[in-house]
Design a protein around this motif. Structure first.
Motif, short mmCIF file in Angstrom:
data_model
loop_
_atom_site.label_atom_id
_atom_site.label_comp_id
_atom_site.label_asym_id
_atom_site.label_seq_id
_atom_site.Cartn_x
_atom_site.Cartn_y
_atom_site.Cartn_z
N ALA A 189 0.85 -1.19 0.00
CA ALA A 189 0.00 0.00 0.00
C ALA A 189 0.89 1.24 0.00
O ALA A 189 1.90 1.29 0.69
N HIS A 190 0.49 2.20 -0.81
CA HIS A 190 1.23 3.45 -0.91
C HIS A 190 0.30 4.53 -1.45
O HIS A 190 -0.83 4.24 -1.83
N SER A 191 0.78 5.75 -1.48
CA SER A 191 0.00 6.85 -2.06
C SER A 191 0.96 7.81 -2.76
O SER A 191 2.19 7.72 -2.59
N HIS A 192 0.38 8.70 -3.56
CA HIS A 192 1.13 9.74 -4.27
C HIS A 192 0.43 11.07 -4.00
O HIS A 192 -0.79 11.15 -4.10
N HIS A 193 1.19 12.09 -3.68
CA HIS A 193 0.59 13.41 -3.42
C HIS A 193 0.14 14.08 -4.71
O HIS A 193 -0.81 14.87 -4.71
N HIS A 194 0.81 13.77 -5.84
CA HIS A 194 0.53 14.49 -7.08
C HIS A 194 -0.02 13.61 -8.20
O HIS A 194 -0.76 14.10 -9.04
N ALA A 195 0.35 12.35 -8.26
CA ALA A 195 -0.02 11.49 -9.39
C ALA A 195 -1.43 10.93 -9.24
O ALA A 195 -1.92 10.71 -8.14
N GLN A 196 -2.05 10.70 -10.39
CA GLN A 196 -3.30 9.94 -10.49
C GLN A 196 -2.98 8.69 -11.29
O GLN A 196 -2.16 8.73 -12.22
N GLU A 197 -3.64 7.57 -10.96
CA GLU A 197 -3.35 6.32 -11.65
C GLU A 197 -4.64 5.60 -12.03
O GLU A 197 -5.68 5.77 -11.39
N PHE A 198 -4.51 4.78 -13.07
CA PHE A 198 -5.61 3.95 -13.54
C PHE A 198 -5.05 2.58 -13.89
O PHE A 198 -4.02 2.47 -14.56
N PHE A 199 -5.72 1.54 -13.41
CA PHE A 199 -5.31 0.16 -13.65
C PHE A 199 -6.47 -0.59 -14.30
O PHE A 199 -7.62 -0.43 -13.87
N TYR A 200 -6.17 -1.42 -15.30
CA TYR A 200 -7.19 -2.22 -15.98
C TYR A 200 -6.64 -3.63 -16.13
O TYR A 200 -5.59 -3.84 -16.76
N VAL A 201 -7.31 -4.60 -15.52
CA VAL A 201 -6.85 -5.99 -15.54
C VAL A 201 -7.18 -6.59 -16.91
O VAL A 201 -8.34 -6.62 -17.33
N LEU A 202 -6.15 -7.05 -17.60
CA LEU A 202 -6.31 -7.67 -18.92
C LEU A 202 -6.41 -9.18 -18.83
O LEU A 202 -7.24 -9.79 -19.51
N GLU A 203 -5.56 -9.78 -18.01
CA GLU A 203 -5.54 -11.24 -17.83
C GLU A 203 -5.18 -11.56 -16.39
O GLU A 203 -4.45 -10.81 -15.75
N GLY A 204 -5.69 -12.67 -15.90
CA GLY A 204 -5.36 -13.10 -14.56
C GLY A 204 -6.22 -12.41 -13.51
O GLY A 204 -7.26 -11.84 -13.82
#
Length: 185
Positions: free
Chosen positions: A48-63
């Motif tokens: 677990a972690h965080s970023h003060h400035h970044a935004q992220e997006f994750f999309y599971v393709l397989e598994g």
């Protein structure tokens, strides 16, 4: 002006035993968003972690991956798998087609708790912070002398990664029964 088209499997690739990242669109391509394809090996937990400035997006393709994207009622230093939000949100075991958006400042994590690799599309804004982070952490992992905690911590500080629980890599000791059966064992 031209766009960028990459056939399957193409892009600049960074590979170590714990990391397999293929850069798909980066700052050098004119992108404000860094886009990667990431293979997450069995037993890998980004912590677990965080970023003060970044935004992220994750999309599971397989598994399948365990995903977390919320502030818990109570943070624990050793693990995030049992965290719960004030609204009752819990870690989600996610398969193909699942996605996770992470606003700046939000604790988040992913883990491959299965015995098969998972593959995801990962986007980070702004570019190039995560590109540079992946390049540098690949060098640390590739050194082969074990994970250098001080080098990783210094890297995290420079690239806006506030680590809450440890990064872990505990690969399964044996080939899974399902894989062994498929392979005729």
């Amino acid at each position: 002006m031209s766009g960028l088209i990459l056939p399957p499997g193409q892009g600049r690739r960074l590979t170590t035993p714990t990391q397999d990242v293929t850069f798909k669109a980066t700052e050098s391509d004119g992108s404000a968003i860094s886009i990667f394809e990431v293979v997450v090996p069995p037993g890998f937990d980004v912590g677990a972690h965080s970023h003060h400035h970044a935004q992220e997006f994750f999309y599971v393709l397989e598994g399948e991956l365990d995903l977390l994207a919320f502030e818990p009622v109570k943070r624990t230093e050793e693990g995030w798998q049992d965290w719960e939000s004030a609204d009752g949100d819990r870690v989600v075991h996610a398969g193909p087609g699942s996605s996770m958006f992470v606003p700046s400042g939000t604790p988040h994590a992913f883990r491959n708790s299965t015995d098969e690799p998972a593959r995801m599309l990962f986007q980070s804004f702004p570019s190039p912070d995560h590109e540079l982070y992946f390049e540098e952490i690949t060098k640390i992992f590739a050194a082969g002398a074990g994970l250098d905690p001080e080098a990783v911590e210094e890297l995290r500080i420079r690239y806006d990664v506030s680590q809450i629980t440890p990064l872990r890599y505990d690969p399964p000791a044996q080939v899974s029964a399902g894989t062994a059966a498929r392979n005729g064992a």
